[in-house]
Design an enzyme around this catalytic site. Structure first.
Site, PDB file in Angstrom:
ATOM      1  N   GLY A 257       7.771  19.877  29.926  1.00 45.93           N
ATOM      2  CA  GLY A 257       9.173  19.624  29.592  1.00 45.93           C
ATOM      3  C   GLY A 257       9.637  20.432  28.390  1.00 45.93           C
ATOM      4  O   GLY A 257       9.434  21.650  28.316  1.00 45.93           O
TER       5      GLY A 257
ATOM      6  N   ASP B  77      10.038   5.805  31.700  1.00 41.15           N
ATOM      7  CA  ASP B  77      11.238   6.636  31.675  1.00 41.15           C
ATOM      8  C   ASP B  77      11.366   7.155  30.260  1.00 41.15           C
ATOM      9  O   ASP B  77      11.242   6.407  29.291  1.00 41.15           O
ATOM     10  CB  ASP B  77      12.494   5.863  32.085  1.00 41.15           C
TER      11      ASP B  77
HETATM   12  P1  IMP Z   1      11.962  10.892  33.827  1.00 45.25           P
HETATM   13  O1  IMP Z   1      10.832  11.282  34.728  1.00 45.25           O
HETATM   14  O2  IMP Z   1      13.220  10.577  34.538  1.00 45.25           O
HETATM   15  O3  IMP Z   1      11.547   9.837  32.831  1.00 45.25           O
HETATM   16  O4  IMP Z   1      12.313  12.193  32.982  1.00 45.25           O
HETATM   17  C1  IMP Z   1      11.612  12.548  31.860  1.00 45.25           C
HETATM   18  C2  IMP Z   1      12.043  13.946  31.425  1.00 45.25           C
HETATM   19  O5  IMP Z   1      12.161  13.917  29.999  1.00 45.25           O
HETATM   20  C3  IMP Z   1      10.953  14.977  31.737  1.00 45.25           C
HETATM   21  O6  IMP Z   1      11.185  15.632  32.955  1.00 45.25           O
HETATM   22  C4  IMP Z   1      11.076  15.919  30.562  1.00 45.25           C
HETATM   23  O7  IMP Z   1      12.118  16.833  30.791  1.00 45.25           O
HETATM   24  C5  IMP Z   1      11.498  15.001  29.415  1.00 45.25           C
HETATM   25  N1  IMP Z   1      10.312  14.467  28.715  1.00 45.25           N
HETATM   26  C6  IMP Z   1       9.851  13.194  28.685  1.00 45.25           C
HETATM   27  N2  IMP Z   1       8.725  13.095  27.967  1.00 45.25           N
HETATM   28  C7  IMP Z   1       8.449  14.337  27.554  1.00 45.25           C
HETATM   29  C8  IMP Z   1       7.373  14.874  26.797  1.00 45.25           C
HETATM   30  O8  IMP Z   1       6.419  14.194  26.393  1.00 45.25           O
HETATM   31  N3  IMP Z   1       7.453  16.200  26.570  1.00 45.25           N
HETATM   32  C9  IMP Z   1       8.475  16.987  27.017  1.00 45.25           C
HETATM   33  N4  IMP Z   1       9.478  16.532  27.749  1.00 45.25           N
HETATM   34  C10 IMP Z   1       9.471  15.212  28.021  1.00 45.25           C
END
Ligand code: IMP
Length: 197
Positions: free
Chosen positions: A154, A70
């Site tokens: 992202g 996460d």
């Molecule tokens: P999760 O899947 O709920 O952990 O959401 C992570 C979100 O954080 C992603 O959809 C991106 O928007 C952002 N994020 C996390 N890591 C990165 C990265 O390495 N680069 C750019 N955005 C990131």
């Protein structure tokens, strides 16, 4: 060979994680190898809580050891937002495009063109016997409202490592060397080696 599932539906994250883990004596699967899995309810208030929720949930769904990530962006000028809401900053059906637009809109609203920021990543591994391993990584940088680069995913085109270069300008192996996820994976690999050697 021991099987582990990378418990993320984000194919960019899975690609980054696979690359770092490729030399471990593990058969690495992802959620794409399983049909019709439901989504985990990510209602934790920290990255660590959400990583653990996902690892435990998909460990039950797949019957295999799971490693979940996460992660997210924290922008100082926005009081740490989007934080744990990074994936859905622009709403339930958000994607990278709409999330980045929301980020720029929020900065414009308060008249800010750049702000200190960081990316954070929490990893949770849950084994079939219930063993839990946790690790974390962080990288400091800056958000600017001008995009650069086409790599990564992202918020990467807006995440500056210095005044000139964004995370989106790095090839994936270079990103892994310095990123929040790369750092968390490095720590996790040491812990995995301890229990699998
Ligand atoms: P999760 O899947 O709920 O952990 O959401 C992570 C979100 O954080 C992603 O959809 C991106 O928007 C952002 N994020 C996390 N890591 C990165 C990265 O390495 N680069 C750019 N955005 C990131």
């Amino acid at each position: 060979m021991k099987k582990i599932v990378l418990a993320s539906k984000n194919s960019d994250k899975v690609k980054e994680m696979r690359l770092v883990l490729k030399d471990l004596p593990l058969e690495i699967l992802s959620l794409a190898d399983f049909a019709d899995l439901p989504d985990a309810v990510e209602d934790g208030s920290t990255f660590e809580e959400n990583a653990l929720i996902k690892a435990k949930f998909f460990r039950e769904q797949t019957g295999l050891a799971c490693l979940a990530d996460d992660s997210g962006l924290e922008v100082d000028a926005l009081g740490g937002l989007p934080g744990v809401h990074s994936a859905r900053f622009a709403g339930y059906h958000a994607d990278d495009l709409t999330n980045n637009k929301k980020l720029l809109d929020e900065l414009k609203k308060i008249g800010v063109e750049e702000s200190a920021a960081d990316y954070r990543c929490a990893l949770a591994f849950v084994d079939t016997d219930g063993t839990v391993l946790l690790s974390e990584g962080k990288i400091l940088g800056k958000i600017k409202i001008v995009a650069r680069g086409t790599g990564g995913f992202g918020y990467d085109p807006y995440f500056y490592l210095d005044d000139e270069h964004t995370m989106a300008q790095l090839p994936v192996d270079e990103k892994n060397k310095i990123s929040h996820r790369g750092a968390a994976l490095k720590e996790m690999i040491l812990k995995l080696k301890e229990i699998f050697s």
